[in-house]
Write an enzyme that holds these catalytic residues in place. Sequence first.
Site, short mmCIF file in Angstrom:
data_model
loop_
_atom_site.label_atom_id
_atom_site.label_comp_id
_atom_site.label_asym_id
_atom_site.label_seq_id
_atom_site.Cartn_x
_atom_site.Cartn_y
_atom_site.Cartn_z
CD GLU A 25 19.40 48.54 44.42
OE1 GLU A 25 18.37 47.72 45.00
OE2 GLU A 25 19.43 49.66 44.34
CE1 TYR A 34 7.33 -5.23 1.37
CE2 TYR A 34 9.51 -4.45 1.05
CZ TYR A 34 8.54 -5.50 1.16
OH TYR A 34 8.90 -6.73 1.38
CB VAL A 49 -0.95 0.04 1.10
CG1 VAL A 49 -1.87 -1.10 1.12
CG2 VAL A 49 -0.20 -0.34 2.52
N GLY A 50 2.01 1.21 0.29
CA GLY A 50 2.69 2.24 0.07
C GLY A 50 4.33 1.85 0.11
NE ARG A 51 8.29 -0.62 -3.36
CZ ARG A 51 9.06 -1.56 -2.86
NH1 ARG A 51 10.42 -1.53 -2.73
NH2 ARG A 51 8.53 -2.68 -2.85
N GLY A 52 8.68 3.47 0.49
CA GLY A 52 9.73 4.64 0.79
C GLY A 52 11.01 4.07 0.43
CG ASP A 84 8.29 14.06 7.36
OD1 ASP A 84 8.38 15.10 6.98
OD2 ASP A 84 8.42 12.82 6.72
CG ASP A 111 12.26 59.05 38.99
OD1 ASP A 111 13.07 58.59 38.53
OD2 ASP A 111 11.05 59.10 39.14
#
Length: 576
Positions: A528, A136, A129-132, A251, A553
């Site tokens: 101071e 996958y 269903v997906g691949r990098g 990411d 002042d």
Amino acid sequence: MGICHGKPFEPPQNFSGDSIIPSENEHALSHHTGKTPRFPFYSPSPLFSAFKNSPANSSVNSTPLRFFKRPFPPPSPAKHLRALLARRHGSVKPNEATIPEGSEFDIGLDKNFGFSKNFASHYELGEEVGRGHFGYTCSAKGKKGSLKGQDVAVKVIPKSKMTTAIAIEDVRREVNILRALTGHRNLVHFYDAYEDEDNVYVVMELCKGGELLDRILSRGGKYSEQDAKAVMAQILSVVSYCHLQGVVHRDLKPENFLFSSKDERSPLKAIDFGLSDYVKPDERLNDIVGSAYYVAPEVLHRSYGTEADMWSIGVIAYIILSGSRPFWARTESGIFRAVLKIDPSFDEAPWTTLSSDAVDFVKRLLNKDYRKRLTAAQALSHPWLAGHHDVKIPLDLIIYKLVKVYIYSSSLRKAALRALAKTLTIPQLAYLKEQFTLLGPSKNGNISLQNFKMAVTKNSTDAMKDSRVLEFVSTVSSLQYRKLDFEEFCAAAISVHQLEGMESWEQHARRGYEFFEKDGNRPIMIEELASELGLSPSVPVHVVLQDWIRHSDGKLSFLGFVRLLHGLSARALQKA
């Protein structure tokens, strides 16, 4: 290294306007081109080109790459990226960095993760269903055990891709983060991790509703303001949960949020923790990862924390509400320059038709100064999301950082902060009241520093231990300080930088100075004041501090009051 749902997308019939999708001249590479990239990167979701004048049958393009693939000549802030990735994957030639497919670089690497080795007996893999680039994702069905007959998603990461110790540690960290954080309603559910000789298998919930990006496109490119609130509340809820545990996603983008089902009211799930990392509240990360359009300015400067995620959420909010991107260019270097130098436009439609709260919400997320950006918990408390039925404000670690600084501040600065706290609006006080309540005040309405540790411990997961957030919290709770009532807590937990990022900042500062004049201002000797600010005797204090004190002042001037609020260090004072 997370789930990557890449698939062709058919354009809506009547889609028009400025698209959030890159044009075909934008140098985005689709895995449908059949070309092998010379430089390693993840392949994001390929989508049609919907820019005007682009051919109807143009090749499928994609949103920007997770890793940026081209070298750029100076002054591009991305000029070192090729060398960075080369080091990450063990290449000796940065200009020709590739991810080795074989084992020529993994001699001696221990690729045994200690995961269960009986994946095949528990699950039957289905279609991809997906691949990098590093793996996958497939659908699968449980064969036995508690998940028998249930559909799941399995991310398969080949061990042949793990060619460096860093790559192995990335996989181990991703699994550990998923295992520790699972259980949040808006985070993809992790079931288990397996391995064999060839692969690592990460078994997770299968989300069948598609990407947030697809849902945006199916609505004509943007959401209505009311529907956008529901989306942003869910995104902020899971991100605030991650940040409390000391995890930065790195990411965040519409492709990395999936709907559980096709139902319009389906919960949104954050996925893809492959680039995530641990970070303590007082630490900064320096490696550049992410997606070009969503990368925060401080990431390009190589010094960032969880605020970088908030920038990315701001970009998502801008897209969802307007249908266009806040920063755009045809090259990655052009995008980086825009992110660093250009302010997003809010002067044209639809921004002119949206509520002022919606515009303010996005602007405060897209502030280039990360110190002025909203945290996830603060964003959930923003008036734009006020009253949303799904909003639950979580504990915010920025409170711990601010209280720690307050305790170490001079008595003069504490008085200035108490005066400024009196100018806070009802929504700002509501956020602080929520945080105060989460710290568990006693019956008399006070909290001790031990409350800070107890409150975090109640929300602790294994991720918090790995990120060493508990270690940071312990340093805060161990400080010697009296109990705080709500009034002093507001002074301690107020963020001057964030107030400074608001259009109403000058009003806050002027009114705060009026309170300070009435209750806390008094004649002050320069010596101071130098002592209060921790200046060394070698510093020419009369030169540095002369405009801090009124000559009439001897009291603190308005300029001195504002500088004191910021808690300037001695080093900064010498440069002033």
